[in-house]
Enzyme design. Structure first.
Site, PDB file in Angstrom:
ATOM      1  N   GLU A  22      -6.511  12.711   2.609  1.00 55.19           N
ATOM      2  CA  GLU A  22      -7.747  12.386   3.461  1.00 55.19           C
ATOM      3  C   GLU A  22      -7.764  12.940   4.873  1.00 55.19           C
ATOM      4  O   GLU A  22      -8.896  13.246   5.226  1.00 55.19           O
ATOM      5  CB  GLU A  22      -7.557  10.749   3.535  1.00 55.19           C
ATOM      6  CG  GLU A  22      -7.753   9.937   2.307  1.00 55.19           C
ATOM      7  CD  GLU A  22      -7.174   8.481   2.726  1.00 55.19           C
ATOM      8  OE1 GLU A  22      -7.966   7.676   3.629  1.00 55.19           O
ATOM      9  OE2 GLU A  22      -6.263   7.961   2.144  1.00 55.19           O
TER      10      GLU A  22
ATOM     11  N   LYS B  91       0.864  -1.188   0.174  1.00 55.98           N
ATOM     12  CA  LYS B  91      -0.093   0.015   0.077  1.00 55.98           C
ATOM     13  C   LYS B  91       0.833   1.352  -0.103  1.00 55.98           C
ATOM     14  O   LYS B  91       1.761   1.537   0.737  1.00 55.98           O
ATOM     15  CB  LYS B  91      -0.724   0.104   1.252  1.00 55.98           C
ATOM     16  CG  LYS B  91      -2.180  -0.938   1.065  1.00 55.98           C
ATOM     17  CD  LYS B  91      -3.189  -0.639   0.120  1.00 55.98           C
ATOM     18  CE  LYS B  91      -4.088  -0.060   0.899  1.00 55.98           C
ATOM     19  NZ  LYS B  91      -5.266   0.545   0.540  1.00 55.98           N
TER      20      LYS B  91
END
Ligand code: ARG
Length: 476
Positions: A306, A299
């Site tokens: 965010e 990832k």
């Protein structure tokens, strides 16, 4: 002057001066209740502003013959010393005091005795806190405004490099018409430039001096409010004493400007999160502006974008806090107003921090122009241009729209990904007005170049928009 061990350790808050309202009440709130109603943990950031206000007040009291010149000189010297000590850390704000105003006056009195006791003539903590807040905002907001201007500049620097980088523009998150990355980034910059204007505008309106308003009704002492305003760098005193201590509309305006700024950043970040996905892959956020996963080894998450999006919730919440806080308050001052600072300070700090993070993240990002170009295929983004081609040939727009829509339908049925896949005869089937030059007109680069109206995405026009925005920044 002899100093106690407490004084030497930077802790000075003699019991006698712990509160400014000792004599009337036989009982004092217990420790938990006292701490509950205290605000020092939040308003201690106003220490320097409180001292500045006190120095101006003392000088004015002397100029008006309310206190001796000599007394004012002693007060001024001690206040100046305290400002330096707070700065250097040799004096530490005692968080068991009630608020910053009590703390500063308390120290003054503990050091100067009766000389310190004259400072509060004609003054109330109500006008003091209204003043301190304004002084604080006047010195802090320029930093936030600079942060905003910096973010705008970064966007414009990137936009400048991409005035010719064609990408799909979206409505309803469906591919709509081709535009340029420069145009998209300029759209963001326009929003932030208005945000900057909102902060500046609020700053102008709060630039009046409330000192001399007292608790709510001014003073019977011959205070010189104009002199106070001038000494503290305000163009004029506030007009009405009650309004000065009761209203916090400047806090609402600033919290609103912050919430709008954060709403902008949140939407930009939503675009970035989408663009950073494998599905879009329009942007590669720098590794230093990404985080990994504790379980999934592969990832690379857009956490910064965010989190900025998430923090917009705080600033909306803070605005709501302030609106609700003020809504039912009888005039003039009510202790509820003490709650203004936490929400306002948080909104300003959050915006500042997020602007800096957003700017860094943008500066460290790479744009994948090939992927953007590739996304222009298959979405029939040229359909409006095909319709406008027919309008130029004299067809009413509604008919042109219908012809282009039917061509899109033909393409889909034939498994073709663009209008250019249709032969001229097939196009003429839907409108005899089509000629061979249609193929040039519906190339993405032509679609973008043709949209050269003011506000459009054509490279030359985007360059103009960038210049206008830069001009607005440099004229500030
Ligand atoms: N700590 C108070 C505030 O922030 C200062 C004003 C207190 N005034 C009063 N009448 N209790 O609002």
């Amino acid at each position: 002057m002899a100093r106690s061990t407490d004084q030497a350790a930077g802790r000075e808050n003699p019991p006698e001066t712990q509160v400014l309202w000792n004599s009337r009440l036989r009982e004092k709130p217990g420790p938990a209740a006292f701490a509950f109603q205290a605000s020092i943990k939040v308003d201690k950031v106003l220490a320097q502003d409180d001292i500045r206000g006190s120095r101006a007040h003392a000088a004015m009291l002397a100029a008006q013959g309310i206190i001796e010149q000599e007394t004012a000189a002693i007060l001024d010297a001690e206040l100046e010393r305290m400002a330096g000590e707070l700065e250097s850390g040799s004096l530490v704000v005692d968080e068991s005091a009630e608020d910053i105003h009590s703390f500063i006056e308390g120290i003054l009195t503990s050091r100067l005795g009766d000389t310190g006791r004259v400072i509060h003539a004609g003054r109330s903590r109500n006008d003091q806190v209204a003043l301190d807040l304004r002084l604080y905002l006047k010195r802090e907001l320029p930093r936030l405004c600079a942060e905003l201007a910096g973010a705008i500049e970064t966007l414009l620097d990137i936009a400048e490099k991409h005035t010719g980088s064609i990408m799909p523009g979206y409505t309803h998150l469906q591919r709509a018409q081709p535009l340029t990355l420069g145009h998209h980034l300029c759209a963001w910059a326009c929003g932030l430039e208005r945000d900057l204007g909102r902060f500046e505008d609020a700053l102008k309106r709060l630039d009046q001096c409330p000192l001399g308003s007292g608790a709510l009704a001014g003073s019977s002492l011959p205070l010189d409010r104009k002199a106070l305003a001038a000494a503290l760098g305000f163009p004029e005193p506030t007009l009405n004493a009650m309004d000065s201590v009761a209203d916090r509309d400047f806090a609402l305006e600033l919290a609103s400007a912050a919430a709008i700024t954060m709403t902008h950043l949140s939407r930009f970040c939503e675009d970035l999160v989408l663009w950073a996905s494998e599905e879009f892959k329009f942007i590669n956020l720098g590794e230093a502006w990404s985080t990994g996963s504790s379980i999934m080894p592969q990832k690379k998450n857009p956490d910064f974008a965010e989190l900025i999006r998430g923090k917009a919730g705080r600033t909306s919440g803070n605005l709501m806090t302030l609106l609700v806080l003020l809504k039912g308050l009888p005039y003039a001052y009510d202790k509820d107003l003490q709650e203004d600072k936490e929400a306002l300070f948080d909104s300003l700090a959050t915006s500042s921090q997020c602007l800096a993070m957003f700017r860094g993240m943008m500066a460290g990002a790479e744009f994948n122009i090939e992927r953007m170009q590739a996304a222009l295929e298959g979405g029939f983004l040229e359909a409006t241009d095909a319709a406008e081609y027919l309008v130029r040939k004299g067809l009413p727009f509604r008919r042109a729209h219908e012809a282009a829509a039917l061509i899109v339908r033909d393409c889909i049925e034939a498994g073709q990904r663009g209008i250019a896949g249709r032969g001229l005869a097939e196009l003429k089937n839907r409108s005899p007005l089509f000629e061979a030059d249609i193929y040039e007109a519906i190339k993405p680069a032509s679609c973008v170049a043709a949209r050269n109206l003011p506000g459009g995405p054509a490279p030359q026009e985007v360059k103009r928009q960038i210049a206008v925005l830069r001009g607005k920044l440099s004229r500030r």
